[in-house]
Design a protein around this motif. Structure first.
Motif, PDB file in Angstrom:
ATOM      1  N   ARG A 112       0.863  -1.177   0.000  1.00 43.36           N
ATOM      2  CA  ARG A 112       0.000   0.000   0.000  1.00 43.36           C
ATOM      3  C   ARG A 112       0.897   1.224   0.000  1.00 43.36           C
ATOM      4  O   ARG A 112       1.730   1.393   0.889  1.00 43.36           O
ATOM      5  N   LEU A 113       0.731   2.060  -1.016  1.00 41.73           N
ATOM      6  CA  LEU A 113       1.446   3.325  -1.108  1.00 41.73           C
ATOM      7  C   LEU A 113       0.460   4.414  -0.732  1.00 41.73           C
ATOM      8  O   LEU A 113      -0.658   4.457  -1.257  1.00 41.73           O
ATOM      9  N   GLY A 114       0.839   5.287   0.180  1.00 40.24           N
ATOM     10  CA  GLY A 114      -0.065   6.319   0.656  1.00 40.24           C
ATOM     11  C   GLY A 114       0.567   7.686   0.644  1.00 40.24           C
ATOM     12  O   GLY A 114       1.777   7.838   0.797  1.00 40.24           O
TER      13      GLY A 114
ATOM     14  N   ASP B 115      12.799  13.868   6.355  1.00 40.07           N
ATOM     15  CA  ASP B 115      13.016  12.762   7.281  1.00 40.07           C
ATOM     16  C   ASP B 115      12.550  11.467   6.626  1.00 40.07           C
ATOM     17  O   ASP B 115      11.552  11.447   5.912  1.00 40.07           O
ATOM     18  N   VAL B 116      13.271  10.390   6.905  1.00 33.93           N
ATOM     19  CA  VAL B 116      12.868   9.065   6.455  1.00 33.93           C
ATOM     20  C   VAL B 116      12.907   8.146   7.677  1.00 33.93           C
ATOM     21  O   VAL B 116      13.798   8.262   8.524  1.00 33.93           O
ATOM     22  N   ARG B 117      11.873   7.273   7.813  1.00 38.54           N
ATOM     23  CA  ARG B 117      11.794   6.389   8.975  1.00 38.54           C
ATOM     24  C   ARG B 117      11.285   5.022   8.550  1.00 38.54           C
ATOM     25  O   ARG B 117      10.486   4.911   7.622  1.00 38.54           O
TER      26      ARG B 117
ATOM     27  N   TYR C  51       8.297   8.696   4.567  1.00 43.84           N
ATOM     28  CA  TYR C  51       9.159   9.784   4.111  1.00 43.84           C
ATOM     29  C   TYR C  51       8.388  11.088   4.255  1.00 43.84           C
ATOM     30  O   TYR C  51       7.262  11.205   3.794  1.00 43.84           O
ATOM     31  N   GLU C  52       9.004  12.067   4.913  1.00 45.07           N
ATOM     32  CA  GLU C  52       8.412  13.393   5.078  1.00 45.07           C
ATOM     33  C   GLU C  52       9.213  14.386   4.245  1.00 45.07           C
ATOM     34  O   GLU C  52      10.290  14.813   4.657  1.00 45.07           O
ATOM     35  N   PRO C  53       8.714  14.761   3.056  1.00 45.72           N
ATOM     36  CA  PRO C  53       9.494  15.626   2.173  1.00 45.72           C
ATOM     37  C   PRO C  53       9.741  17.030   2.728  1.00 45.72           C
ATOM     38  O   PRO C  53      10.804  17.605   2.472  1.00 45.72           O
TER      39      PRO C  53
ATOM     40  N   LYS D 156       3.251  13.238   4.230  1.00 41.75           N
ATOM     41  CA  LYS D 156       3.994  11.994   4.429  1.00 41.75           C
ATOM     42  C   LYS D 156       3.698  11.049   3.284  1.00 41.75           C
ATOM     43  O   LYS D 156       2.554  10.926   2.856  1.00 41.75           O
ATOM     44  N   LEU D 157       4.724  10.377   2.821  1.00 43.33           N
ATOM     45  CA  LEU D 157       4.591   9.267   1.884  1.00 43.33           C
ATOM     46  C   LEU D 157       4.817   8.005   2.686  1.00 43.33           C
ATOM     47  O   LEU D 157       5.815   7.890   3.405  1.00 43.33           O
TER      48      LEU D 157
END
Length: 189
Positions: free
Chosen positions: A40-42, A80-82, A74-76, A58-59
């Motif tokens: 699932r891509l959101g 930030d990437v988590r 991922y927060e463009p 957020k992605l």
């Protein structure tokens, strides 16, 4: 009345102070989801109006499997990437979540952990929960709500100098904290 006396006569609190329900959410989320080949891509658009107005995008990528153990975020805007684990139940009411992340803007990598529960508060009882309502195929509303409460209590005594009948009417502070509109596009097979 003697100012050093320990007996005080307080006016009972008004019903507005004892029972308060706030239906104005402090968080509004729009979530767009696409299911592709087991994932699932959101895209989440998150609007916060309390305590300050803020917007986040957020992605999110996560497996559709019921045994899903992780999700990638991922927060463009913040760069930030988590990678977060799913919430791991430790008891019926206690969950653990761990994650590792990297901030490109700060050049820092670190990990976090979080213990959460739907119960508990500071000196009073608290319930936090999410309720989902499916409007139609692919469109859902989710409501995050909270209720802090003290249950009513009736007491009494005879021959002790205490009142024969005493009632504490309890307290309830409830709020609708988050409203999420979730739009999911599924591939027709």
């Amino acid at each position: 009345m003697d100012p050093n006396s320990s007996v005080t006569t307080e006016e009972p609190a008004s019903w507005d102070e004892l029972y308060n329900i706030d239906l104005v959410p402090s968080e509004l989320f729009l979530k767009f989801r696409k299911e592709v080949e087991g994932f699932r891509l959101g895209v989440n658009l998150e609007f916060y109006n309390s305590p300050i107005n803020e917007f986040q995008t957020k992605l999110v990528l996560k497996p559709l499997s019921t045994e899903r153990r992780w999700k990638f975020i991922y927060e463009p805007i913040h760069q930030d990437v988590r990678v977060l684990s799913k919430k791991i139940p430790l008891t019926k009411f206690l969950n653990l979540q761990v994650g590792i992340g990297h901030s490109f803007s700060l050049g820092a990598t670190g990990w976090k952990w979080k213990l959460t529960s739907c119960l508990g508060g500071d000196g009073i009882s608290r319930i936090r929960n999410k309720t989902s309502v499916g409007l139609c195929d692919g469109v859902d509303l989710r409501f995050g709500w909270r209720a802090d409460y003290i249950l009513p209590e009736i007491t009494g005594a005879l021959g002790t100098g205490e009142p024969l009948f005493n009632m504490n009417s309890g307290r309830l502070q409830a709020s609708l904290d988050r409203v999420e509109a979730i739009f999911t596009h599924k591939n027709d097979e």
